[in-house]
Scaffold this motif. Structure first.
Motif, PDB file in Angstrom:
ATOM      1  N   UNK A  12      -8.231   7.594  13.886  1.00 48.03           N
ATOM      2  CA  UNK A  12      -7.756   6.370  13.229  1.00 48.03           C
ATOM      3  C   UNK A  12      -8.570   6.080  11.973  1.00 48.03           C
ATOM      4  N   UNK A  13      -7.977   5.283  11.090  1.00 45.39           N
ATOM      5  CA  UNK A  13      -8.637   4.868   9.857  1.00 45.39           C
ATOM      6  C   UNK A  13      -9.842   3.986  10.217  1.00 45.39           C
ATOM      7  N   UNK A  14     -10.968   4.177   9.536  1.00 46.27           N
ATOM      8  CA  UNK A  14     -12.182   3.426   9.851  1.00 46.27           C
ATOM      9  C   UNK A  14     -12.139   2.013   9.269  1.00 46.27           C
ATOM     10  N   UNK A  15     -12.992   1.141   9.789  1.00 47.24           N
ATOM     11  CA  UNK A  15     -13.138  -0.210   9.257  1.00 47.24           C
ATOM     12  C   UNK A  15     -13.483  -0.220   7.770  1.00 47.24           C
ATOM     13  N   UNK A  16     -14.474   0.561   7.325  1.00 47.27           N
ATOM     14  CA  UNK A  16     -14.790   0.566   5.898  1.00 47.27           C
ATOM     15  C   UNK A  16     -13.610   1.020   5.028  1.00 47.27           C
ATOM     16  N   UNK A  17     -12.798   1.955   5.533  1.00 44.37           N
ATOM     17  CA  UNK A  17     -11.640   2.380   4.753  1.00 44.37           C
ATOM     18  C   UNK A  17     -10.620   1.243   4.664  1.00 44.37           C
ATOM     19  N   UNK A  18     -10.468   0.476   5.752  1.00 45.91           N
ATOM     20  CA  UNK A  18      -9.565  -0.692   5.700  1.00 45.91           C
ATOM     21  C   UNK A  18     -10.099  -1.722   4.719  1.00 45.91           C
ATOM     22  N   UNK A  19     -11.398  -1.969   4.778  1.00 46.87           N
ATOM     23  CA  UNK A  19     -12.009  -2.886   3.816  1.00 46.87           C
ATOM     24  C   UNK A  19     -11.750  -2.419   2.380  1.00 46.87           C
ATOM     25  N   UNK A  20     -11.953  -1.116   2.127  1.00 39.27           N
ATOM     26  CA  UNK A  20     -11.734  -0.565   0.772  1.00 39.27           C
ATOM     27  C   UNK A  20     -10.325  -0.833   0.271  1.00 39.27           C
ATOM     28  N   UNK A  21      -9.344  -0.587   1.146  1.00 42.65           N
ATOM     29  CA  UNK A  21      -7.958  -0.778   0.729  1.00 42.65           C
ATOM     30  C   UNK A  21      -7.695  -2.254   0.418  1.00 42.65           C
ATOM     31  N   UNK A  22      -8.175  -3.155   1.277  1.00 39.86           N
ATOM     32  CA  UNK A  22      -7.979  -4.595   1.031  1.00 39.86           C
ATOM     33  C   UNK A  22      -8.643  -5.008  -0.278  1.00 39.86           C
ATOM     34  N   UNK A  59      -3.154   3.583   1.301  1.00 36.56           N
ATOM     35  CA  UNK A  59      -4.311   4.469   1.484  1.00 36.56           C
ATOM     36  C   UNK A  59      -3.785   5.734   2.148  1.00 36.56           C
ATOM     37  N   UNK A  60      -3.889   6.842   1.441  1.00 37.60           N
ATOM     38  CA  UNK A  60      -3.359   8.084   1.996  1.00 37.60           C
ATOM     39  C   UNK A  60      -4.197   8.528   3.192  1.00 37.60           C
ATOM     40  N   UNK A  61      -3.535   8.878   4.285  1.00 36.13           N
ATOM     41  CA  UNK A  61      -4.247   9.353   5.480  1.00 36.13           C
ATOM     42  C   UNK A  61      -5.038  10.596   5.064  1.00 36.13           C
ATOM     43  N   UNK A  62      -6.281  10.636   5.473  1.00 32.24           N
ATOM     44  CA  UNK A  62      -7.170  11.672   4.919  1.00 32.24           C
ATOM     45  C   UNK A  62      -8.392  11.734   5.828  1.00 32.24           C
ATOM     46  N   UNK A  63      -8.787  12.919   6.192  1.00 26.55           N
ATOM     47  CA  UNK A  63      -9.869  13.079   7.170  1.00 26.55           C
ATOM     48  C   UNK A  63     -11.134  12.283   6.872  1.00 26.55           C
ATOM     49  N   UNK A  70      -2.951   6.853  14.460  1.00 29.70           N
ATOM     50  CA  UNK A  70      -3.551   8.091  13.989  1.00 29.70           C
ATOM     51  C   UNK A  70      -2.610   8.862  13.048  1.00 29.70           C
ATOM     52  N   UNK A  71      -3.167   9.365  11.950  1.00 24.36           N
ATOM     53  CA  UNK A  71      -2.398  10.219  11.049  1.00 24.36           C
ATOM     54  C   UNK A  71      -1.423   9.514  10.131  1.00 24.36           C
ATOM     55  N   UNK A  72      -1.381   8.189  10.179  1.00 25.70           N
ATOM     56  CA  UNK A  72      -0.462   7.438   9.319  1.00 25.70           C
ATOM     57  C   UNK A  72      -1.182   6.879   8.093  1.00 25.70           C
ATOM     58  N   UNK A  73      -0.456   6.797   6.977  1.00 26.36           N
ATOM     59  CA  UNK A  73      -0.993   6.066   5.831  1.00 26.36           C
ATOM     60  C   UNK A  73      -1.185   4.601   6.221  1.00 26.36           C
ATOM     61  N   UNK A  74      -2.105   3.949   5.535  1.00 23.19           N
ATOM     62  CA  UNK A  74      -2.326   2.524   5.742  1.00 23.19           C
ATOM     63  C   UNK A  74      -1.742   1.784   4.535  1.00 23.19           C
ATOM     64  N   UNK A  75      -0.955   0.726   4.806  1.00 25.19           N
ATOM     65  CA  UNK A  75      -0.321  -0.030   3.726  1.00 25.19           C
ATOM     66  C   UNK A  75      -0.897  -1.437   3.658  1.00 25.19           C
ATOM     67  N   UNK A  76      -1.211  -1.877   2.434  1.00 19.63           N
ATOM     68  CA  UNK A  76      -1.658  -3.258   2.222  1.00 19.63           C
ATOM     69  C   UNK A  76      -0.532  -4.040   1.568  1.00 19.63           C
ATOM     70  N   UNK A  77      -0.205  -5.189   2.165  1.00 20.33           N
ATOM     71  CA  UNK A  77       0.723  -6.125   1.529  1.00 20.33           C
ATOM     72  C   UNK A  77      -0.127  -7.270   0.998  1.00 20.33           C
ATOM     73  N   UNK A  78      -0.261  -7.352  -0.318  1.00 27.24           N
ATOM     74  CA  UNK A  78      -1.200  -8.310  -0.907  1.00 27.24           C
ATOM     75  C   UNK A  78      -0.469  -9.346  -1.748  1.00 27.24           C
ATOM     76  N   UNK A  79      -0.867 -10.606  -1.572  1.00 26.76           N
ATOM     77  CA  UNK A  79      -0.286 -11.715  -2.344  1.00 26.76           C
ATOM     78  C   UNK A  79      -1.393 -12.526  -2.999  1.00 26.76           C
ATOM     79  N   UNK A  80      -1.187 -12.855  -4.262  1.00 28.32           N
ATOM     80  CA  UNK A  80      -2.138 -13.693  -4.981  1.00 28.32           C
ATOM     81  C   UNK A  80      -1.896 -15.144  -4.599  1.00 28.32           C
ATOM     82  N   UNK A  81      -2.897 -15.797  -4.011  1.00 29.97           N
ATOM     83  CA  UNK A  81      -2.738 -17.204  -3.618  1.00 29.97           C
ATOM     84  C   UNK A  81      -3.233 -18.150  -4.694  1.00 29.97           C
ATOM     85  N   UNK A  82      -4.223 -17.693  -5.462  1.00 30.33           N
ATOM     86  CA  UNK A  82      -4.761 -18.540  -6.524  1.00 30.33           C
ATOM     87  C   UNK A  82      -5.315 -17.700  -7.659  1.00 30.33           C
TER      88      UNK A  82
END
Lengths: 140, 140, 140, 140
Positions: free
Chosen positions: C51-61, C39-43, C94-106
């Motif tokens: 900092x990145x908001x909760x909804x933005x973290x949810x969106x990325x996940x 998720x690119x850091x973005x105002x 603050x100001x950093x991109x957010x990275x998701x590490x995602x694994x398919x479990x099923x």
């Protein structure tokens, strides 16, 4: 949504599909609004201090969600829990039965979602809340 | 539990602590039983087909749990969400406001737990349910 | 399980099905072990303090779980999130991109389950964890 | 984070605080990376067909999260589970021990968060995943 498997038929059905928990649970009420299900206070489920354990609370929530779902779709022993989220909020009262108030929020083609509040009998504030998803067998 | 931050004071408080979402939410009702909070239908939160997106539903549930908690403990901008579980059950109706019905299940020393049902305005069946835990600052 | 929709085809597919979030996310890595999504850091997604908001973290996940699922089953715009549980554990930098590490479990007939850890770029400890269930269209 | 309550001291501590589950669980491995905890296959936890029940899977995940937390903070019998989300993904193999692979994701002032994957011994794909939050007693 209409009840197709009423209380009188649900109890023998539960004994048949889950013989290992026979006598552990009772149904106080089952209608279109709500299921009230009871976990009888019993030493096996207690922690030191005499309160109901977390796994016993999970069991009650899980079987309540199963009963709510079966009450609408009829005898489908193959439905399986796919997800549960549970919040433990208060210590259950020692020596009291645990009551589940369960409501069906969704019954879809492939999934049901049930909301459950758990109470120590005689207490107003819930001891836990849970939501459970059951996966339903195809082509019912 | 008594409301210490009523609707009239909550709205300016929200604008102050979350200026980036100003105008996005409204409070229909706030009393000891329930909060009803509204996400105004708005192109920014829509998916193709015109329905409210998952992140927008999460946002509404999250802010509703915050408001319910703050209404009892007063202005504590530092409370933070620690957990959310959310079940998406039906497609929201296109072009309708989204309503959250939020109830405080627990307010403890360190945590609050809130239960939320989300509805498309005018629909009886909920589109989603969520439960949220807020961690509260120490020594209030 | 084999990747049938690789990174090069996934990015235009995402732009096509979610035009409203075009430019918001990038794919760093997509193979059988893991997806790394950014998720690119973005105002727009920031809270006061940067900092990145909760909804933005949810969106990325949520989008990461969608991409992991689509990468195995191919273009199925109709898959929908049915459940998410998310734990917010640390404040994003603050100001950093957010990275998701995602694994398919099923990946089943009707459901996929994905596990996601979220990191502020350059931090070792995760800021959040999430698990997401997608309901898959029948008769693929 | 350093292990302050190693395997040799953890096992007698568990027997002391949870006498009712003595002999039900074993610790295969406990180090800074991971805990591997075992639920011995045992008729009490089986469903018809011989598989481990949902409540038994919940129990193993719960005790594993407790052990992971205690291993870092030392003997604190008063820590309590506040939240669990669990996804049941595959049927456990009949007659096999169940193994939990548990990792501590966060240890804060007031909360710990643990991630758990559950496996039937000898199977590669996990049968369930869970995340658990423990509330920790103040002023440690």
């Amino acid at each position: 949504m209409q009840i197709v498997l009423p209380k009188e038929e649900m109890e023998p059905f539960l004994d048949e599909v889950f013989p290992q928990v026979k006598g552990m649970f009772g149904i106080d009420r089952l209608d279109e609004d709500m299921l009230v299900m009871r976990l009888f206070a019993d030493d096996r489920h207690l922690r030191p201090g005499g309160t109901v354990s977390g796994p016993a609370m999970f069991s009650l929530a899980d079987v309540a969600a199963y009963v709510v779902t079966m009450s609408r779709i009829g005898r489908e022993a193959l439905a399986v829990t796919t997800n549960c989220s549970i919040d433990f909020m208060r210590k259950p009262k020692s020596g009291r039965d645990l009551l589940a108030h369960a409501r069906l929020l969704k019954l879809g083609r492939a999934l049901s979602v049930t909301d459950v509040l758990l109470f120590s009998e005689g207490m107003d504030a819930p001891v836990a809340r849970a939501s459970l998803t059951y996966s339903l067998p195809p082509k019912r």
